[in-house]
Design a protein around this motif. Structure first.
Motif, PDB file in Angstrom:
ATOM      1  N   VAL A 305       0.825  -1.206   0.000  1.00  0.00           N
ATOM      2  CA  VAL A 305       0.000   0.000   0.000  1.00  0.00           C
ATOM      3  C   VAL A 305       0.864   1.264   0.000  1.00  0.00           C
ATOM      4  O   VAL A 305       0.352   2.371   0.041  1.00  0.00           O
ATOM      5  N   ALA A 306       2.191   1.105  -0.113  1.00  0.00           N
ATOM      6  CA  ALA A 306       3.102   2.236   0.070  1.00  0.00           C
ATOM      7  C   ALA A 306       2.897   3.339  -0.956  1.00  0.00           C
ATOM      8  O   ALA A 306       2.841   4.524  -0.613  1.00  0.00           O
ATOM      9  N   ASP A 307       2.795   2.987  -2.232  1.00  0.00           N
ATOM     10  CA  ASP A 307       2.649   4.023  -3.251  1.00  0.00           C
ATOM     11  C   ASP A 307       1.373   4.831  -3.041  1.00  0.00           C
ATOM     12  O   ASP A 307       1.380   6.067  -3.114  1.00  0.00           O
ATOM     13  N   ALA A 308       0.274   4.119  -2.788  1.00  0.00           N
ATOM     14  CA  ALA A 308      -0.997   4.813  -2.582  1.00  0.00           C
ATOM     15  C   ALA A 308      -0.958   5.662  -1.320  1.00  0.00           C
ATOM     16  O   ALA A 308      -1.483   6.784  -1.296  1.00  0.00           O
ATOM     17  N   PHE A 309      -0.308   5.159  -0.286  1.00  0.00           N
ATOM     18  CA  PHE A 309      -0.223   5.933   0.952  1.00  0.00           C
ATOM     19  C   PHE A 309       0.601   7.198   0.750  1.00  0.00           C
ATOM     20  O   PHE A 309       0.195   8.290   1.166  1.00  0.00           O
ATOM     21  N   VAL A 310       1.773   7.065   0.153  1.00  0.00           N
ATOM     22  CA  VAL A 310       2.639   8.233  -0.026  1.00  0.00           C
ATOM     23  C   VAL A 310       1.924   9.299  -0.854  1.00  0.00           C
ATOM     24  O   VAL A 310       1.980  10.493  -0.533  1.00  0.00           O
ATOM     25  N   GLU A 311       1.234   8.898  -1.901  1.00  0.00           N
ATOM     26  CA  GLU A 311       0.486   9.855  -2.720  1.00  0.00           C
ATOM     27  C   GLU A 311      -0.573  10.564  -1.880  1.00  0.00           C
ATOM     28  O   GLU A 311      -0.709  11.793  -1.937  1.00  0.00           O
ATOM     29  N   ALA A 312      -1.325   9.787  -1.086  1.00  0.00           N
ATOM     30  CA  ALA A 312      -2.367  10.382  -0.256  1.00  0.00           C
ATOM     31  C   ALA A 312      -1.772  11.259   0.852  1.00  0.00           C
ATOM     32  O   ALA A 312      -2.305  12.339   1.166  1.00  0.00           O
ATOM     33  N   PHE A 313      -0.670  10.810   1.441  1.00  0.00           N
ATOM     34  CA  PHE A 313      -0.054  11.562   2.531  1.00  0.00           C
ATOM     35  C   PHE A 313       0.480  12.901   2.036  1.00  0.00           C
ATOM     36  O   PHE A 313       0.250  13.952   2.655  1.00  0.00           O
ATOM     37  N   LEU A 314       1.162  12.903   0.895  1.00  0.00           N
ATOM     38  CA  LEU A 314       1.669  14.165   0.353  1.00  0.00           C
ATOM     39  C   LEU A 314       0.533  15.104  -0.002  1.00  0.00           C
ATOM     40  O   LEU A 314       0.645  16.333   0.177  1.00  0.00           O
ATOM     41  N   ALA A 315      -0.570  14.555  -0.487  1.00  0.00           N
ATOM     42  CA  ALA A 315      -1.737  15.399  -0.786  1.00  0.00           C
ATOM     43  C   ALA A 315      -2.256  16.061   0.493  1.00  0.00           C
ATOM     44  O   ALA A 315      -2.630  17.248   0.490  1.00  0.00           O
ATOM     45  N   LYS A 316      -2.278  15.305   1.606  1.00  0.00           N
ATOM     46  CA  LYS A 316      -2.717  15.873   2.877  1.00  0.00           C
ATOM     47  C   LYS A 316      -1.735  16.931   3.379  1.00  0.00           C
ATOM     48  O   LYS A 316      -2.133  17.995   3.856  1.00  0.00           O
ATOM     49  N   VAL A 317      -0.442  16.648   3.251  1.00  0.00           N
ATOM     50  CA  VAL A 317       0.570  17.578   3.749  1.00  0.00           C
ATOM     51  C   VAL A 317       0.498  18.904   3.003  1.00  0.00           C
ATOM     52  O   VAL A 317       0.682  19.974   3.592  1.00  0.00           O
ATOM     53  N   ARG A 318       0.206  18.841   1.719  1.00  0.00           N
ATOM     54  CA  ARG A 318       0.108  20.085   0.945  1.00  0.00           C
ATOM     55  C   ARG A 318      -1.028  20.989   1.430  1.00  0.00           C
ATOM     56  O   ARG A 318      -1.010  22.197   1.203  1.00  0.00           O
ATOM     57  N   THR A 319      -2.005  20.400   2.105  1.00  0.00           N
ATOM     58  CA  THR A 319      -3.151  21.199   2.581  1.00  0.00           C
ATOM     59  C   THR A 319      -2.993  21.628   4.038  1.00  0.00           C
ATOM     60  O   THR A 319      -3.851  22.348   4.556  1.00  0.00           O
ATOM     61  N   VAL A 320      -1.927  21.168   4.696  1.00  0.00           N
ATOM     62  CA  VAL A 320      -1.720  21.535   6.098  1.00  0.00           C
ATOM     63  C   VAL A 320      -1.483  23.035   6.208  1.00  0.00           C
ATOM     64  O   VAL A 320      -0.630  23.604   5.516  1.00  0.00           O
ATOM     65  N   GLY A 321      -2.243  23.691   7.068  1.00  0.00           N
ATOM     66  CA  GLY A 321      -2.068  25.125   7.249  1.00  0.00           C
ATOM     67  C   GLY A 321      -0.733  25.432   7.907  1.00  0.00           C
ATOM     68  O   GLY A 321      -0.414  24.879   8.961  1.00  0.00           O
ATOM     69  N   GLN A 322       0.038  26.313   7.279  1.00  0.00           N
ATOM     70  CA  GLN A 322       1.332  26.701   7.812  1.00  0.00           C
ATOM     71  C   GLN A 322       1.427  28.222   7.861  1.00  0.00           C
ATOM     72  O   GLN A 322       0.872  28.909   7.014  1.00  0.00           O
ATOM     73  N   GLY A 323       2.138  28.725   8.879  1.00  0.00           N
ATOM     74  CA  GLY A 323       2.326  30.165   8.957  1.00  0.00           C
ATOM     75  C   GLY A 323       2.064  30.693  10.352  1.00  0.00           C
ATOM     76  O   GLY A 323       2.411  30.057  11.349  1.00  0.00           O
ATOM     77  N   ALA A 324       1.432  31.865  10.417  1.00  0.00           N
ATOM     78  CA  ALA A 324       1.226  32.552  11.685  1.00  0.00           C
ATOM     79  C   ALA A 324       0.355  31.726  12.624  1.00  0.00           C
ATOM     80  O   ALA A 324      -0.622  31.103  12.198  1.00  0.00           O
ATOM     81  N   ALA A 325       0.715  31.731  13.894  1.00  0.00           N
ATOM     82  CA  ALA A 325      -0.038  30.960  14.875  1.00  0.00           C
ATOM     83  C   ALA A 325      -1.484  31.429  14.987  1.00  0.00           C
ATOM     84  O   ALA A 325      -2.374  30.656  15.349  1.00  0.00           O
ATOM     85  N   GLU A 326      -1.732  32.693  14.656  1.00  0.00           N
ATOM     86  CA  GLU A 326      -3.081  33.237  14.774  1.00  0.00           C
ATOM     87  C   GLU A 326      -4.037  32.679  13.733  1.00  0.00           C
ATOM     88  O   GLU A 326      -5.260  32.827  13.866  1.00  0.00           O
TER      89      GLU A 326
END
Length: 492
Positions: A305-326
Motif C-alpha cells: 500500500v506504500a505508493d498509494a499511501f505516499v500519494e495520499a499523505f503528500l496530498a494531505k501535507v500540501r493542505t496543512v495550514g502553515q504560517g502565523a499561529a493566529e
C-alpha cells in the motif's frame, strides 16, 4: 538578543497565595518566539527560594487534606468551568508565549477541562478497603491518605494539558503542589492554571508556582526534590533531564512518575485504507508543529500500500495550514524558538547529506519557523533515524512484511506511543500487542488521548502513569489500620 516591550508585565513567585520576588531580586525573561520581544518577566528563583515555597505548601497540607471530599470536588469542577470560560484569554497568551496555534490552544483548554472534571471525581471515590482478618473481633483496613507536598515539573509544549495532568489528581486526593513551570512558558504551564484554581476557591498555599532562569534549573530542581517535605515528584520532558530527576528522586526515596521522550512509530499495514491513514498521520505529525511528546516520527508502510499511501499523505501535507499561529487553520506555526527550528533543520540537512530524499518541504529554518517536511530513504546512520525530531518532519519507511514493520517499530530505545492502521481489527490487535510502547492505537493516531486513560511510556520513555483513574494510588500513602472490638488474650 531579547527586546523588552514598553511596560512589560511581570509576575512573582506564587507562594501561599501571594506573589513575591526571588530573594536575590533577579528576574528572567519569557520571550515571544516570533518577535523576539520579552513578553513577561518572572522571578529567577534560586535554591534559597525553594524552602519558602515548600513552607507554604506544607503549611496548607493539613487543612487541604482535611477538606471534605465533596468540597474538593466542587472546587475542581468550578475550576473546569472557569477554564473553559477563559479560552480566549488562554489562546492569546499561548500564541505570544509559545507560538502555539489556535487549534492547539483550543485542544489544550478542552482536554484540560476534561482532565480536571475526571480528577474531581477522584475526590469522592472510596479511599480504602476492609481486609480479611484471622483475629476474632478485629477489623482490618487498608486506608489511602494524602502523601504530602507534590513537586510537579511541567514542560512548554502541551503546557496547560501537562500542568493539569501533573496536579489535578494530586489536588483531588488532598495534596498541595509546587509547580515548576517551563522557563519557556511560565504562564501557560504554570500561572494560568494556578490563577484559575485560586479564582475557583482553592485555598492559598495549596497551589504554588516556582520559576527560575534556565541557568539555575539544576540547583532549583535538586533543592526541590531534596526537601524532605516533598513526598511525590512528577516530571514530563526529555529523557536526559528525566534521568537526572529520576536519580535525584531515587537518592531521596521519593516516588516519581516520568513521562519522557519518544520516537513514535505508526505502522500502515497492506490492508489499510491509505487515505484514512494519511489523514490521521498528518494530524499526528504536524499538530503543534510536531512538538508533542506523542507526535509520530516514523511512518512504516508495507509495500503493498506504500505508493498509494505516499500519494495520499503528500496530498494531505500540501493542505496543512502553515504560517502565523493566529491563523484559524494553522497546524504548523512557529516552533518554541529559533534554536529548536535550527536543530530540526540540522537533522534534515544531515539526512539529505547522507542520501535521504525530500518528498516535501526541507531546507533551512527561517527564524523560529520550519516547514512541514517529508523524508524517505532514511538509513540508520542518519541522526533523524534515532533522535526524537520534536518538529514538523515525518520520515517514511517502506517494508515488505508485517514482521519487518514490527521489528522496525520496536527498534528504538524509546517506547511512548504508537499506532497501527488496518481494515482488519483482529490483525491490528495482534500487531498492537507486539509493539513495545506504553500507548498503542489501532486505526487512530499516536496523539490520541483521553483523560481517564493511563498515559505513560516504557523503556527510555519513562515509567508510571498519569491519568485520573491511575494516579490516585501514586498520590496517596497506603496504611494498614486494625481495630479490635474486644480484648485479646496476650501471652504475658
Amino acid at each position: 538578543m531579547t527586546v523588552p516591550r514598553t511596560g512589560t508585565p511581570s509576575r512573582g513567585l506564587l507562594i501561599g497565595g501571594r506573589e513575591v520576588p526571588a530573594l536575590s531580586g533577579r528576574t528572567t525573561d519569557d520571550v515571544d518566539p516570533v518577535t523576539g520581544e520579552v513578553y513577561l518577566t518572572v522571578p529567577a528563583a534560586g535554591p534559597e527560594d525553594v524552602a519558602r515555597v515548600v513552607d507554604a505548601a506544607h503549611a496548607a497540607f493539613a487543612e487541604w487534606a482535611a477538606t471534605p471530599p465533596s468540597t474538593r470536588r466542587a472546587l475542581l469542577e468550578r475550576a473546569a468551568d472557569l477554564m473553559e470560560a477563559r479560552s480566549g484569554e488562554f489562546t492569546d497568551i499561548m500564541i505570544q508565549e509559545t507560538g502555539g496555534t489556535r487549534t492547539w490552544a483550543a485542544f489544550n483548554i478542552r482536554m484540560s477541562a476534561d482532565l480536571i472534571r475526571q480528577a474531581a471525581g477522584m475526590a469522592t471515590r472510596p479511599v480504602g478497603s476492609v481486609l480479611a482478618s484471622d483475629v476474632p473481633g478485629e477489623w482490618s483496613m487498608a486506608v489511602r491518605e494524602p502523601a504530602g507536598v507534590v513537586a510537579a515539573f511541567v514542560p512548554w509544549n502541551g503546557p496547560l494539558i501537562l500542568c493539569t495532568r501533573a496536579i489535578a489528581v494530586a489536588l483531588a486526593t488532598g495534596n498541595p503542589v509546587v509547580v515548576r513551570p517551563s522557563e519557556d512558558a511560565p504562564v501557560t504551564s504554570g500561572y494560568f492554571l494556578a490563577d484559575v484554581l485560586a479564582d475557583a476557591g482553592v485555598p492559598a498555599g495549596v497551589v504554588n508556582v516556582l520559576t527560575n532562569d534556565r541557568t539555575d534549573a539544576p540547583a532549583v530542581v535538586e533543592a526541590l526534590i531534596a526537601d524532605p517535605r516533598v513526598r511525590r515528584v512528577n516530571f514530563t520532558g526529555s529523557t536526559p533531564v528525566g534521568r537526572i530527576v529520576g536519580r535525584l528522586a531515587g537518592e531521596h526515596l521519593k516516588p516519581v512518575i516520568l513521562e519522557l521522550g519518544g520516537k513514535n512509530p505508526i505502522v500502515v499495514l497492506d490492508d489499510a485504507d491509505p487515505v484514512y491513514a494519511a489523514s490521521g498521520i498528518a494530524v499526528a505529525k504536524f499538530m503543534n508543529s510536531g512538538q508533542i511528546c506523542l507526535s509520530v516520527d516514523r511512518v512504516i508502510v508495507q509495500n503493498g500500500v506504500a505508493d498509494a499511501f505516499v500519494e495520499a499523505f503528500l496530498a494531505k501535507v500540501r493542505t496543512v495550514g502553515q504560517g502565523a499561529a493566529e491563523g484559524e487553520h494553522t497546524l504548523v506555526g512557529p516552533m518554541i524558538n529559533a534554536r529548536a527550528a535550527e536543530r530540526v533543520a540540522g537533522l534534515v540537512a544531515d539526512a539529505v547529506a547522507k542520501g535521504a530524499t525530500v518528498l516535501y518541504g526541507g531546507g533551512p529554518a527561517e527564524g523560529s519557523f520550519y516547514p512541514a517536511t517529508v523524508l524517505t530513504d532514511v538509513t540508520p546512520d542518519m541522526r533523524v533515524h534515532t533522535e526524537e525530531v520534536f518538529g514538523p518532519v515525518a520520515t517514511v519507511y517502506r517494508v515488505e512484511t508485517e514482521d519487518e514493520a514490527v521489528t522496525l517499530a520496536n527498534d528504538t530505545e524509546y517506547g511512548l506511543s504508537s499506532a497501527v492502521y488496518t481494515e482488519n481489527g483482529g490483525r491490528g490487535l495482534a500487531v498492537a500487542r507486539r509493539l513495545r510502547h506504553g500507548n498503542v492505537h489501532i486505526n487512530d493516531h499516536s496523539v490520541a488521548d483521553e483523560p481517564q486513560a493511563p498515559v505513560g511510556g516504557v523503556k527510555d520513555s519513562g515509567f508510571g502513569h498519569f491519568g485520573s483513574d491511575w494516579g490516585a494510588e501514586f498520590f496517596t500513602e497506603t496504611r494498614w489500620i486494625t481495630l479490635a472490638d474486644r480484648h485479646r488474650a496476650y501471652p504475658v
